[in-house]
Design a protein around this motif. Structure first.
Motif, PDB file in Angstrom:
ATOM      1  N   SER A 282     -28.281  40.156  39.966  1.00  0.00           N
ATOM      2  CA  SER A 282     -27.397  40.262  38.807  1.00  0.00           C
ATOM      3  C   SER A 282     -28.047  41.245  37.842  1.00  0.00           C
ATOM      4  CB  SER A 282     -27.228  38.894  38.126  1.00  0.00           C
ATOM      5  OG  SER A 282     -26.632  37.965  38.998  1.00  0.00           O
ATOM      6  N   PRO A 283     -27.551  42.474  37.757  1.00  0.00           N
ATOM      7  CA  PRO A 283     -28.224  43.498  36.958  1.00  0.00           C
ATOM      8  C   PRO A 283     -28.186  43.217  35.455  1.00  0.00           C
ATOM      9  CG  PRO A 283     -26.114  44.306  37.786  1.00  0.00           C
ATOM     10  CD  PRO A 283     -26.355  42.994  38.450  1.00  0.00           C
ATOM     11  N   VAL A 284     -29.316  43.445  34.804  1.00  0.00           N
ATOM     12  CA  VAL A 284     -29.425  43.223  33.362  1.00  0.00           C
ATOM     13  C   VAL A 284     -28.435  44.097  32.605  1.00  0.00           C
ATOM     14  CG1 VAL A 284     -30.968  43.343  31.365  1.00  0.00           C
ATOM     15  CG2 VAL A 284     -31.848  42.576  33.581  1.00  0.00           C
ATOM     16  N   ILE A 285     -28.430  45.378  32.929  1.00  0.00           N
ATOM     17  CA  ILE A 285     -27.492  46.333  32.342  1.00  0.00           C
ATOM     18  C   ILE A 285     -26.871  47.156  33.472  1.00  0.00           C
ATOM     19  CG2 ILE A 285     -28.655  46.460  30.105  1.00  0.00           C
ATOM     20  CD1 ILE A 285     -29.958  49.057  31.009  1.00  0.00           C
ATOM     21  N   GLU A 286     -25.931  48.026  33.144  1.00  0.00           N
ATOM     22  CA  GLU A 286     -25.206  48.736  34.196  1.00  0.00           C
ATOM     23  C   GLU A 286     -25.936  49.975  34.712  1.00  0.00           C
ATOM     24  OE1 GLU A 286     -21.239  49.566  32.717  1.00  0.00           O
ATOM     25  OE2 GLU A 286     -20.491  47.749  33.673  1.00  0.00           O
ATOM     26  N   THR A 287     -26.682  50.661  33.872  1.00  0.00           N
ATOM     27  CA  THR A 287     -27.267  51.950  34.245  1.00  0.00           C
ATOM     28  C   THR A 287     -28.767  51.840  34.521  1.00  0.00           C
ATOM     29  OG1 THR A 287     -27.639  52.481  31.909  1.00  0.00           O
ATOM     30  CG2 THR A 287     -25.561  53.209  32.883  1.00  0.00           C
ATOM     31  N   GLY A 288     -29.325  52.912  35.114  1.00  0.00           N
ATOM     32  CA  GLY A 288     -30.755  52.981  35.341  1.00  0.00           C
ATOM     33  C   GLY A 288     -31.208  52.477  36.706  1.00  0.00           C
TER      34      GLY A 288
ATOM     35  N   GLY B 237     -24.488  47.370  26.876  1.00  0.00           N
ATOM     36  CA  GLY B 237     -24.633  48.094  28.127  1.00  0.00           C
ATOM     37  C   GLY B 237     -24.486  47.235  29.360  1.00  0.00           C
ATOM     38  N   SER B 238     -24.416  45.917  29.171  1.00  0.00           N
ATOM     39  CA  SER B 238     -24.191  45.038  30.325  1.00  0.00           C
ATOM     40  C   SER B 238     -22.713  45.054  30.699  1.00  0.00           C
ATOM     41  CB  SER B 238     -24.620  43.601  30.004  1.00  0.00           C
ATOM     42  OG  SER B 238     -23.769  43.025  29.026  1.00  0.00           O
ATOM     43  N   GLY B 239     -22.429  44.772  31.975  1.00  0.00           N
ATOM     44  CA  GLY B 239     -21.039  44.777  32.405  1.00  0.00           C
ATOM     45  C   GLY B 239     -20.190  43.790  31.638  1.00  0.00           C
ATOM     46  N   ALA B 240     -20.759  42.613  31.343  1.00  0.00           N
ATOM     47  CA  ALA B 240     -20.007  41.591  30.618  1.00  0.00           C
ATOM     48  C   ALA B 240     -19.655  42.067  29.218  1.00  0.00           C
ATOM     49  CB  ALA B 240     -20.811  40.291  30.557  1.00  0.00           C
ATOM     50  N   GLN B 241     -20.605  42.695  28.543  1.00  0.00           N
ATOM     51  CA  GLN B 241     -20.348  43.192  27.184  1.00  0.00           C
ATOM     52  C   GLN B 241     -19.301  44.301  27.199  1.00  0.00           C
ATOM     53  OE1 GLN B 241     -21.905  46.548  25.868  1.00  0.00           O
ATOM     54  NE2 GLN B 241     -20.240  46.251  24.389  1.00  0.00           N
ATOM     55  N   VAL B 242     -19.499  45.266  28.067  1.00  0.00           N
ATOM     56  CA  VAL B 242     -18.605  46.430  28.110  1.00  0.00           C
ATOM     57  C   VAL B 242     -17.171  46.012  28.425  1.00  0.00           C
ATOM     58  CG1 VAL B 242     -18.087  48.562  29.350  1.00  0.00           C
ATOM     59  CG2 VAL B 242     -20.459  48.043  28.723  1.00  0.00           C
TER      60      VAL B 242
END
Length: 324
Positions: free
Chosen positions: A105-111, A177-182
């Motif tokens: 489960s990725p912390v944020i979407e990029t990187g 930057g997380s999928g849930a936030q965006v």
């Protein structure tokens, strides 16, 4: 179960099949059905992004309860403590361990470009869980399972449009930057974006949610409704609202996402006004997906976990009966 060499030869085929498949994933029990002589366990490396909320804890418990040796899995579990560098290290460790499947489960979407390319070069299939990635790597994962975050935001926005069309809304965002936030922001703002007077991140935690709302009540004293991207931040918001001498649920309405027990209890107590569920208990479905991927079977590109929504008509008995 296919051996590692056979598995790696099938990764590309599975990925292609995933793009074409429209079959829905069954939500039955998560017992692994390994092929061959049935003696091998499916070696899974799972990186959870952290334990920032009641939702995340429930999700972790569901995953661990399903990916057991009894069900046919050898699970290596790593908590990244909400740090992308910890997660990237864990993923590289999984590659070094030559696991059969990597799930995270990725912390944020990029990187993620570099490590995802390393995983792909190693021929290990990836299953994304809960959150998504934005990457230039071609076909970086075989399948994804989780909730429709954008729809959750849309559902929350529709409730506001119908029940509080004149509300002045402060949006309490999750980890930026997380999928849930965006996606929750996008869905909500597409419906009632013109009602939003301010935004700030509470990083999906109760403590930071409280701090963000304390500042918001100073900066935007006209606020009459808070949309929180998760229950935990909303519970922190209750503390800030009460400390300011206002009544949560009345003076300032609260609309949240998750549906954990504490959040629904706040709904019963009339301190929350509306809760959109984000169901964390899908470990059995994840187990079935991982088994299919390890066995080289066709899997759907996406599996959407079904969510509900709750208003103040929910009863104490219903909350007490919840599994999380």
């Amino acid at each position: 179960m296919f051996g590692r060499a056979a598995r790696r030869g099938l990764v590309g085929l599975v990925g292609t099949a995933a793009l074409l498949s429209v079959a829905a994933c069954s939500s039955g029990g998560g017992e692994a059905a390994a092929g061959g002589d049935g003696d091998d366990l499916i070696r899974v490396g799972f990186s959870q992004l952290g334990a920032e909320s009641g939702w995340r804890t429930a999700n972790t418990e569901s995953v661990k309860a399903s990916l057991t040796e009894e069900n046919g899995f050898d699970l290596t579990f790593v908590d990244a403590q909400q740090k992308q560098e910890n997660q990237i290290k864990a993923l590289r460790d999984f590659v070094a361990q030559d696991v059969d499947v990597i799930a995270f489960s990725p912390v944020i979407e990029t990187g993620w470009d570099e490590v995802l390319q390393e995983i792909k070069d190693a021929g290990i299939p990836v299953v994304l869980v809960d959150r998504t990635v934005d990457t230039t790597v071609e076909d970086p994962y075989v399948t994804w399972i989780g909730a429709d975050f954008e729809q959750e935001g849309t559902t929350a926005g529709e409730w506001v449009a119908e029940n509080a069309p004149d509300a002045k809304v402060f949006e309490l965002q999750g980890t930026l930057g997380s999928g849930a936030q965006v996606d929750r922001e996008e869905g909500f703002n597409a419906v009632v974006g013109d009602q939003v007077i301010g935004k700030a991140s509470g990083n999906f935690t109760r403590a930071e949610g409280k701090t963000a709302v304390e500042a918001a009540l100073q900066a935007y004293p006209e606020t009459t409704l808070i949309f929180s991207h998760n229950d935990d931040m909303g519970l922190g918001a209750i503390e800030a609202i009460e400390a300011a001498g206002k009544v949560p649920g009345k003076d300032i309405q609260l609309v949240t996402v998750d549906g954990v027990r504490d959040g629904l209890q706040a709904l019963v107590d009339k301190k929350f006004n509306y809760v959109v569920e984000c169901n964390p208990v899908f470990g059995d479905q994840l187990a079935e997906l991982i088994t299919a991927v390890a066995n080289g079977e066709d899997v759907p590109e996406t599996t959407i976990v079904v969510d509900e929504a709750f208003d103040q008509t929910i009863t104490q008995d219903e909350v007490d009966a919840r599994a999380y």
